[in-house]
Write a protein that holds these residues in place. Structure first.
Motif, PDB file in Angstrom:
ATOM      1  N   PRO A  63      23.996  79.007  57.108  1.00  0.00           N
ATOM      2  CA  PRO A  63      24.246  80.445  57.306  1.00  0.00           C
ATOM      3  C   PRO A  63      22.970  81.284  57.332  1.00  0.00           C
ATOM      4  CG  PRO A  63      25.705  79.568  55.611  1.00  0.00           C
ATOM      5  CD  PRO A  63      24.729  78.493  55.954  1.00  0.00           C
ATOM      6  N   PHE A  64      21.987  80.890  56.541  1.00  0.00           N
ATOM      7  CA  PHE A  64      20.720  81.626  56.520  1.00  0.00           C
ATOM      8  C   PHE A  64      19.911  81.346  57.784  1.00  0.00           C
ATOM      9  CE2 PHE A  64      22.041  80.831  52.147  1.00  0.00           C
ATOM     10  CZ  PHE A  64      22.174  82.137  51.717  1.00  0.00           C
ATOM     11  N   GLY A  65      19.980  80.130  58.280  1.00  0.00           N
ATOM     12  CA  GLY A  65      19.319  79.797  59.534  1.00  0.00           C
ATOM     13  C   GLY A  65      19.906  80.578  60.702  1.00  0.00           C
ATOM     14  N   LEU A  66      21.229  80.734  60.707  1.00  0.00           N
ATOM     15  CA  LEU A  66      21.870  81.499  61.771  1.00  0.00           C
ATOM     16  C   LEU A  66      21.440  82.965  61.747  1.00  0.00           C
ATOM     17  CD1 LEU A  66      25.478  80.001  61.659  1.00  0.00           C
ATOM     18  CD2 LEU A  66      23.631  79.484  63.267  1.00  0.00           C
ATOM     19  N   GLN A  67      21.199  83.501  60.556  1.00  0.00           N
ATOM     20  CA  GLN A  67      20.702  84.874  60.461  1.00  0.00           C
ATOM     21  C   GLN A  67      19.311  84.970  61.076  1.00  0.00           C
ATOM     22  OE1 GLN A  67      22.855  87.258  59.581  1.00  0.00           O
ATOM     23  NE2 GLN A  67      24.227  85.512  59.319  1.00  0.00           N
ATOM     24  N   HIS A  68      18.487  83.970  60.836  1.00  0.00           N
ATOM     25  CA  HIS A  68      17.138  83.987  61.421  1.00  0.00           C
ATOM     26  C   HIS A  68      17.196  83.869  62.943  1.00  0.00           C
ATOM     27  CE1 HIS A  68      14.284  84.294  58.154  1.00  0.00           C
ATOM     28  NE2 HIS A  68      15.112  83.567  57.421  1.00  0.00           N
ATOM     29  N   PHE A  69      18.187  83.166  63.469  1.00  0.00           N
ATOM     30  CA  PHE A  69      18.330  83.095  64.920  1.00  0.00           C
ATOM     31  C   PHE A  69      18.684  84.477  65.489  1.00  0.00           C
ATOM     32  CE2 PHE A  69      19.564  78.387  64.369  1.00  0.00           C
ATOM     33  CZ  PHE A  69      18.241  78.025  64.336  1.00  0.00           C
ATOM     34  N   LYS A  70      19.491  85.259  64.743  1.00  0.00           N
ATOM     35  CA  LYS A  70      19.772  86.636  65.174  1.00  0.00           C
ATOM     36  C   LYS A  70      18.497  87.474  65.147  1.00  0.00           C
ATOM     37  CE  LYS A  70      23.309  87.766  62.449  1.00  0.00           C
ATOM     38  NZ  LYS A  70      24.510  88.473  61.897  1.00  0.00           N
ATOM     39  N   PHE A  71      17.664  87.273  64.116  1.00  0.00           N
ATOM     40  CA  PHE A  71      16.407  88.021  64.034  1.00  0.00           C
ATOM     41  C   PHE A  71      15.478  87.638  65.180  1.00  0.00           C
ATOM     42  CE2 PHE A  71      17.035  87.773  59.186  1.00  0.00           C
ATOM     43  CZ  PHE A  71      17.948  88.809  59.227  1.00  0.00           C
ATOM     44  N   ALA A  72      15.530  86.381  65.610  1.00  0.00           N
ATOM     45  CA  ALA A  72      14.681  85.940  66.721  1.00  0.00           C
ATOM     46  C   ALA A  72      15.072  86.671  68.000  1.00  0.00           C
ATOM     47  CB  ALA A  72      14.791  84.430  66.909  1.00  0.00           C
ATOM     48  N   LYS A  73      16.375  86.820  68.244  1.00  0.00           N
ATOM     49  CA  LYS A  73      16.816  87.569  69.423  1.00  0.00           C
ATOM     50  C   LYS A  73      16.368  89.020  69.344  1.00  0.00           C
ATOM     51  CE  LYS A  73      21.214  86.496  69.195  1.00  0.00           C
ATOM     52  NZ  LYS A  73      22.646  86.379  69.526  1.00  0.00           N
ATOM     53  N   LEU A  74      16.517  89.618  68.172  1.00  0.00           N
ATOM     54  CA  LEU A  74      16.112  91.010  67.995  1.00  0.00           C
ATOM     55  C   LEU A  74      14.592  91.149  68.071  1.00  0.00           C
ATOM     56  CD1 LEU A  74      17.140  93.854  67.448  1.00  0.00           C
ATOM     57  CD2 LEU A  74      16.940  93.372  65.011  1.00  0.00           C
ATOM     58  N   GLY A  75      13.863  90.136  67.615  1.00  0.00           N
ATOM     59  CA  GLY A  75      12.409  90.160  67.701  1.00  0.00           C
ATOM     60  C   GLY A  75      11.893  90.090  69.113  1.00  0.00           C
ATOM     61  N   LEU A  76      12.701  89.541  70.035  1.00  0.00           N
ATOM     62  CA  LEU A  76      12.278  89.479  71.437  1.00  0.00           C
ATOM     63  C   LEU A  76      12.489  90.807  72.152  1.00  0.00           C
ATOM     64  CD1 LEU A  76      13.482  86.004  72.736  1.00  0.00           C
ATOM     65  CD2 LEU A  76      11.145  86.821  72.486  1.00  0.00           C
ATOM     66  N   ILE A  77      13.669  91.384  72.019  1.00  0.00           N
ATOM     67  CA  ILE A  77      13.975  92.628  72.738  1.00  0.00           C
ATOM     68  C   ILE A  77      14.694  93.612  71.812  1.00  0.00           C
ATOM     69  CG2 ILE A  77      13.937  91.813  75.112  1.00  0.00           C
ATOM     70  CD1 ILE A  77      16.886  91.310  74.976  1.00  0.00           C
ATOM     71  N   PRO A  78      13.936  94.375  71.025  1.00  0.00           N
ATOM     72  CA  PRO A  78      14.579  95.300  70.083  1.00  0.00           C
ATOM     73  C   PRO A  78      15.048  96.619  70.688  1.00  0.00           C
ATOM     74  CG  PRO A  78      12.230  95.424  69.830  1.00  0.00           C
ATOM     75  CD  PRO A  78      12.497  94.339  70.838  1.00  0.00           C
ATOM     76  N   PHE A  79      14.432  97.045  71.774  1.00  0.00           N
ATOM     77  CA  PHE A  79      14.797  98.330  72.352  1.00  0.00           C
ATOM     78  C   PHE A  79      16.156  98.214  73.040  1.00  0.00           C
ATOM     79  CE2 PHE A  79      10.270  98.718  71.890  1.00  0.00           C
ATOM     80  CZ  PHE A  79      10.107 100.026  71.467  1.00  0.00           C
ATOM     81  N   GLY A  80      17.057  99.081  72.668  1.00  0.00           N
ATOM     82  CA  GLY A  80      18.396  99.060  73.239  1.00  0.00           C
ATOM     83  C   GLY A  80      19.371  98.156  72.515  1.00  0.00           C
ATOM     84  N   ALA A  81      18.913  97.442  71.499  1.00  0.00           N
ATOM     85  CA  ALA A  81      19.802  96.571  70.739  1.00  0.00           C
ATOM     86  C   ALA A  81      20.668  97.410  69.813  1.00  0.00           C
ATOM     87  CB  ALA A  81      18.997  95.557  69.939  1.00  0.00           C
ATOM     88  N   LYS A  82      21.928  97.039  69.743  1.00  0.00           N
ATOM     89  CA  LYS A  82      22.855  97.732  68.850  1.00  0.00           C
ATOM     90  C   LYS A  82      23.290  96.755  67.770  1.00  0.00           C
ATOM     91  CE  LYS A  82      24.625 100.881  72.308  1.00  0.00           C
ATOM     92  NZ  LYS A  82      24.041 102.114  72.007  1.00  0.00           N
ATOM     93  N   ILE A  83      23.279  97.245  66.520  1.00  0.00           N
ATOM     94  CA  ILE A  83      23.684  96.440  65.384  1.00  0.00           C
ATOM     95  C   ILE A  83      24.989  97.008  64.868  1.00  0.00           C
ATOM     96  CG2 ILE A  83      23.056  95.651  63.080  1.00  0.00           C
ATOM     97  CD1 ILE A  83      20.103  96.139  63.978  1.00  0.00           C
ATOM     98  N   HIS A  84      26.032  96.162  64.849  1.00  0.00           N
ATOM     99  CA  HIS A  84      27.365  96.596  64.397  1.00  0.00           C
ATOM    100  C   HIS A  84      27.690  95.971  63.071  1.00  0.00           C
ATOM    101  CE1 HIS A  84      28.154  98.137  68.419  1.00  0.00           C
ATOM    102  NE2 HIS A  84      27.672  96.989  68.871  1.00  0.00           N
TER     103      HIS A  84
END
Length: 120
Positions: free
Chosen positions: A99-120
């Protein structure tokens, strides 16, 4: 389950990671040009602090967001993404860490393209 995951996350590094992202945002906000990038670091800092139970939606940016995402990706986005991918892969070695690794995978996506990303 989300509450337990977030509490464990905070104890074992979530607070530190959030502080590091926040400090990066402060450093970027020193110059006028860096303010949009600093704001994205603040957004990531808030997400890193309490990640369980939140979903990430990418791709809601205009021409300005696309330009800033390209600059972000070239300058520092790829380093953030690689770091989070490596940490996520290390966590996913054990069943307890998945579960913690999956959170880091989400951070990796956000780290690539943060502009326009929406967090729900």
């Amino acid at each position: 389950m989300n509450l337990i995951g977030n509490v464990i996350w905070l104890i074992f590094g979530g607070i530190i990671a959030s502080i590091v992202w926040f400090l990066a945002g402060l450093i970027m906000c020193i110059t006028v040009i860096g303010i949009p990038f600093g704001v994205q670091c603040f957004k990531i800092s808030k997400f890193v602090l309490w990640p369980f139970g939140k979903e990430l939606e990418l791709g809601h940016f205009g021409a300005g967001g696309l330009t800033f995402n390209i600059i972000w990706l070239i300058v520092f986005g790829w380093e953030f993404a690689i770091a989070h991918l490596v940490i996520g892969a290390i966590f996913c070695i054990t069943i307890v860490g998945i579960p913690f690794g999956l959170q880091h995978f989400k951070f990796a996506k956000l780290g690539l393209i943060p502009f326009g990303a929406k967090i729900h």
